[in-house]
Design a protein around this motif. Structure first.
Motif, PDB file in Angstrom:
ATOM      1  N   SER A   1       5.967   5.920  22.532  1.00  0.00           N
ATOM      2  CA  SER A   1       6.881   4.814  22.235  1.00  0.00           C
ATOM      3  C   SER A   1       7.727   5.176  21.024  1.00  0.00           C
ATOM      4  O   SER A   1       7.261   5.876  20.120  1.00  0.00           O
ATOM      5  CB  SER A   1       6.079   3.542  21.937  1.00  0.00           C
ATOM      6  N   PRO A   2       8.972   4.701  20.975  1.00  0.00           N
ATOM      7  CA  PRO A   2       9.799   4.916  19.776  1.00  0.00           C
ATOM      8  C   PRO A   2       9.181   4.290  18.526  1.00  0.00           C
ATOM      9  O   PRO A   2       9.552   4.647  17.410  1.00  0.00           O
ATOM     10  CB  PRO A   2      11.128   4.225  20.127  1.00  0.00           C
ATOM     11  N   GLU A   3       8.216   3.375  18.751  1.00  0.00           N
ATOM     12  CA  GLU A   3       7.572   2.677  17.635  1.00  0.00           C
ATOM     13  C   GLU A   3       6.343   3.415  17.109  1.00  0.00           C
ATOM     14  O   GLU A   3       5.677   2.922  16.187  1.00  0.00           O
ATOM     15  CB  GLU A   3       7.157   1.271  18.073  1.00  0.00           C
ATOM     16  N   ASP A   4       6.028   4.583  17.676  1.00  0.00           N
ATOM     17  CA  ASP A   4       4.783   5.268  17.317  1.00  0.00           C
ATOM     18  C   ASP A   4       4.634   5.521  15.816  1.00  0.00           C
ATOM     19  O   ASP A   4       3.520   5.491  15.288  1.00  0.00           O
ATOM     20  CB  ASP A   4       4.663   6.601  18.070  1.00  0.00           C
TER      21      ASP A   4
ATOM     22  N   VAL B   1      -4.694  17.317  15.541  1.00  0.00           N
ATOM     23  CA  VAL B   1      -3.296  17.683  15.264  1.00  0.00           C
ATOM     24  C   VAL B   1      -2.312  16.891  16.119  1.00  0.00           C
ATOM     25  O   VAL B   1      -1.336  16.348  15.584  1.00  0.00           O
ATOM     26  CB  VAL B   1      -3.094  19.205  15.432  1.00  0.00           C
ATOM     27  N   PRO B   2      -2.528  16.776  17.443  1.00  0.00           N
ATOM     28  CA  PRO B   2      -1.589  15.959  18.230  1.00  0.00           C
ATOM     29  C   PRO B   2      -1.500  14.517  17.737  1.00  0.00           C
ATOM     30  O   PRO B   2      -0.420  13.920  17.762  1.00  0.00           O
ATOM     31  CB  PRO B   2      -2.182  16.024  19.651  1.00  0.00           C
ATOM     32  N   PHE B   3      -2.618  13.961  17.270  1.00  0.00           N
ATOM     33  CA  PHE B   3      -2.596  12.584  16.776  1.00  0.00           C
ATOM     34  C   PHE B   3      -1.732  12.481  15.523  1.00  0.00           C
ATOM     35  O   PHE B   3      -0.884  11.584  15.404  1.00  0.00           O
ATOM     36  CB  PHE B   3      -4.026  12.113  16.483  1.00  0.00           C
ATOM     37  N   GLN B   4      -1.940  13.395  14.576  1.00  0.00           N
ATOM     38  CA  GLN B   4      -1.141  13.355  13.348  1.00  0.00           C
ATOM     39  C   GLN B   4       0.338  13.603  13.630  1.00  0.00           C
ATOM     40  O   GLN B   4       1.212  12.959  13.040  1.00  0.00           O
ATOM     41  CB  GLN B   4      -1.668  14.385  12.342  1.00  0.00           C
ATOM     42  N   GLU B   5       0.611  14.541  14.526  1.00  0.00           N
ATOM     43  CA  GLU B   5       2.005  14.856  14.838  1.00  0.00           C
ATOM     44  C   GLU B   5       2.711  13.683  15.505  1.00  0.00           C
ATOM     45  O   GLU B   5       3.870  13.396  15.210  1.00  0.00           O
ATOM     46  CB  GLU B   5       2.073  16.092  15.740  1.00  0.00           C
ATOM     47  N   ARG B   6       2.017  12.986  16.383  1.00  0.00           N
ATOM     48  CA  ARG B   6       2.662  11.887  17.103  1.00  0.00           C
ATOM     49  C   ARG B   6       2.794  10.635  16.248  1.00  0.00           C
ATOM     50  O   ARG B   6       3.854  10.002  16.215  1.00  0.00           O
ATOM     51  CB  ARG B   6       1.872  11.566  18.370  1.00  0.00           C
ATOM     52  N   PHE B   7       1.718  10.273  15.533  1.00  0.00           N
ATOM     53  CA  PHE B   7       1.710   8.991  14.841  1.00  0.00           C
ATOM     54  C   PHE B   7       2.016   9.097  13.344  1.00  0.00           C
ATOM     55  O   PHE B   7       2.215   8.080  12.679  1.00  0.00           O
ATOM     56  CB  PHE B   7       0.374   8.286  15.045  1.00  0.00           C
TER      57      PHE B   7
END
Length: 601
Positions: free
Chosen positions: A305-308, A327-333
């Motif tokens: 989401s653009p709101e991530d 890492v994917p969690f930190q990068e996305r959120f």
């Protein structure tokens, strides 16, 4: 660990270390004192936000006082136990806080329990009163015939889930509280209560399948709160979001204690929702949150989401964040600070990752000051290995072993204290004696970890989840991490099942496919080639959904018991066929061949 690293880490930890020794078991500080002090210091400061409600520190204290005066009127006194079974809502914390003001203990009952396990949890607490959330009445009904007697049942009304089917003899808690005063009870009512006395009973799983009650003291609550508030850098302006159950030590003790310690605010949700998590975070203006187990993976599985990144969260704290999610969690959120820790409700060993080392639960700069050690573990005997001298053997670099923690030699030393269970037998089972010297006593965590050359520790698996196959140890967590990268999988559960005529247990993977995905046995076979052959699952079971515990852990017991029998399992089953280069349907004929040893596995 290089000396410079030791000095840098020491400097980072030094301000927090005194907080671990601020209280002693024979001290007089209690959680009731903390609540009263914070209410006096910041009476209108928000303590809790829930839906559209807000509760200040002053209101928390007043509500707890009414509970204390009510409980005293029922004859509850220091050393007594009151059981509490209620979902997350604003009434929860004032109930146990008021009971604590009398020097009594609250047994925090898992709201997912039904039938005999629920009755067992209440009975083993020795409580004479049960405060039951109205929303939990259906579960209580399944256990009512087996409940201990006498037991006074008090119903805490739930505006969100009102019910008319109250059991005969149940009493209305709200009605009983209506005439109670809101001033602090006389401190003399808890006179004699020590910091080391029991604040809670928190229930953990047992090998019998029934819950066992771990003792959780005022000392543990106060020290845990101080160090976790330090780790997060909590200030009164912070809002710590809780979607974890309050009957569990992560949400109900660690998060709550850190908020109380810092004078911060906690935002509470009745139960975790992956689709509404970030909406809650934004609405409550949360700056921190606590995670456990697979919570972060569920959030990653939500549509982008653009709101991530539209939030104020600066830090997250918890355990069970797997390396493939980190890492994917930190990068996305965009959450900059991760405080992954290692510890258990009843454990006497704790680590925390202050260096954001991906996948690690942390390290401690000076081994001589730590009570924790990794020792070699024998999967066949379920015991630590011992050398010719009868002593345990410490693990080397990157060698997987069981984490153990030394108990203090002095009774009033808070470091390394093991508070045990209400059952003396269960307590004794967790102790290991004559480990490195005659007469020493250590706590068995039941956890397998490894330490790299730089002293970073990594969680590997729970003993019991790790199994032996083809003479090799297989970590369910490590296999699951490899499998989750296969396209089209929503969830993975890896476990071992017995195979007739074979030593150990063969790997089996229960998979939940993403919406619209189909299982491709050939592609999955190619994917598992990245694993050693002994670790690649022999069997696959496709599930419509995975059953979870209240703390987001995947249930394995029933799956392990059901094994791979196509005659008893209606779900699609597959078996690895290396000649065909695919996982093929497991028919009754193939299963019979495996059972009689006519098919090589």
């Amino acid at each position: 660990m290089p000396l410079l690293d030791r000095l840098v880490l020491t400097a980072r930890l030094l301000p927090g270390l005194p907080k671990l020794t601020a209280h002693k078991p024979n001290g007089r500080a209690t959680v009731g004192d903390l609540i009263e002090a914070q209410a006096k210091r910041r009476p209108v400061q928000p303590f809790l936000r829930y839906a559209d409600r807000e509760q200040s520190y002053g209101e928390l204290n007043a509500d707890a006082n009414r509970i204390a005066h009510w409980a005293r009127a029922q004859g509850v006194a220091r050393g007594d136990v009151v059981a509490l079974c209620m979902e997350n809502r604003p009434e929860y914390i004032p109930i146990w806080a008021g009971i604590a003001k009398l020097g009594a203990t609250t047994a925090l009952i898992n709201t997912n329990l039904t039938g005999q396990p629920l009755a067992h949890a209440v009975a083993t607490s020795r409580a004479r009163h049960l405060v039951l959330g109205e929303e939990c009445l259906p579960r209580f009904a399944t256990a009512a015939p087996a409940m201990p007697s006498p037991l006074a049942l008090w119903i805490a009304r739930d505006p969100e889930h009102p019910r008319a089917d109250w059991p005969a003899g149940a009493q209305d808690l709200a009605e009983a509280l209506r005439e109670q005063p809101d001033h602090n009870p006389d401190p003399a009512l808890r006179e004699g209560t020590t910091t080391g006395d029991d604040l809670f009973y928190i229930y953990t799983s047992d090998t019998t399948g029934l819950p066992k009650a771990a003792r959780f003291s005022h000392l543990r609550f106060l020290n845990m709160g101080a160090i976790s508030a330090f780790a997060l850098g909590l200030r009164p302006a912070d809002v710590h979001y809780c979607a974890l159950p309050l009957y569990h030590s992560a949400g109900g003790a660690m998060l709550v204690s850190s908020v109380m310690s810092a004078g911060s605010c906690m935002a509470l949700r009745r139960r975790f929702s992956a689709s509404r998590f970030w909406d809650d975070v934004r609405r409550f203006e949360a700056t921190c949150f606590q995670y456990i187990g697979e919570l972060c993976r569920y959030l990653l599985q939500q549509p982008p989401s653009p709101e991530d990144r539209n939030h104020r969260v600066r830090a997250m704290i918890g355990n069970g964040l797997r390396a493939d999610v980190w890492v994917p969690f930190q990068e996305r959120f965009g959450v900059p600070m991760v405080r992954e820790f290692y510890g258990a409700t009843e454990g006497n060993v704790a680590y925390m990752n202050f260096e954001n080392k991906v996948g690690s639960v942390g390290r401690f700069p000076w081994k001589v000051l730590s009570n924790a050690r990794l020792v070699r573990y024998d999967h066949d005997t379920d015991q630590p290995l011992r050398g010719a001298d009868g002593m345990c053997i410490e693990c080397g670099v990157d060698e997987v072993g069981e984490m153990i923690g030394r108990l203090p030699a002095r009774a009033n030393d808070p470091a390394g204290r093991f508070e045990g269970y209400t059952s003396k037998e269960a307590t004794e089972k967790k102790l290991l004696r004559d480990v490195f010297a005659r007469g020493d006593v250590w706590f068995r965590t039941g956890d397998l970890l490894r330490m790299d050359a730089d002293d970073f520790l990594y969680f590997v698996d729970r003993i019991g989840d790790t199994f032996r196959w083809k003479g090799e140890n297989v970590s369910t967590q490590e296999v699951a991490e490899q499998l989750t990268s296969f396209p089209g999988l929503h969830m993975v559960n890896v476990y071992g099942v017995p195979v007739p005529g074979c030593d150990g247990r063969a790997g089996m993977a229960a998979l939940v496919l993403s919406a619209g995905a189909r299982f491709d046995g050939a592609a999955f076979h190619r994917h598992v080639q990245a694993l050693p052959r002994y670790a690649a699952p022999l069997f696959v079971r496709l599930l419509a959904e995975q059953e979870m515990t209240g703390t987001f852990k995947i249930r394995k017991v029933d799956l392990q018991r059901e094994g791979f029998d196509p005659g008893a399992i209606s779900d699609p089953l597959f078996v690895r066929d290396d000649k065909a280069g695919a996982y093929v349907p497991l028919t009754g004929e193939i299963a019979a061949e495996i059972a009689r040893g006519a098919r090589t596995v």
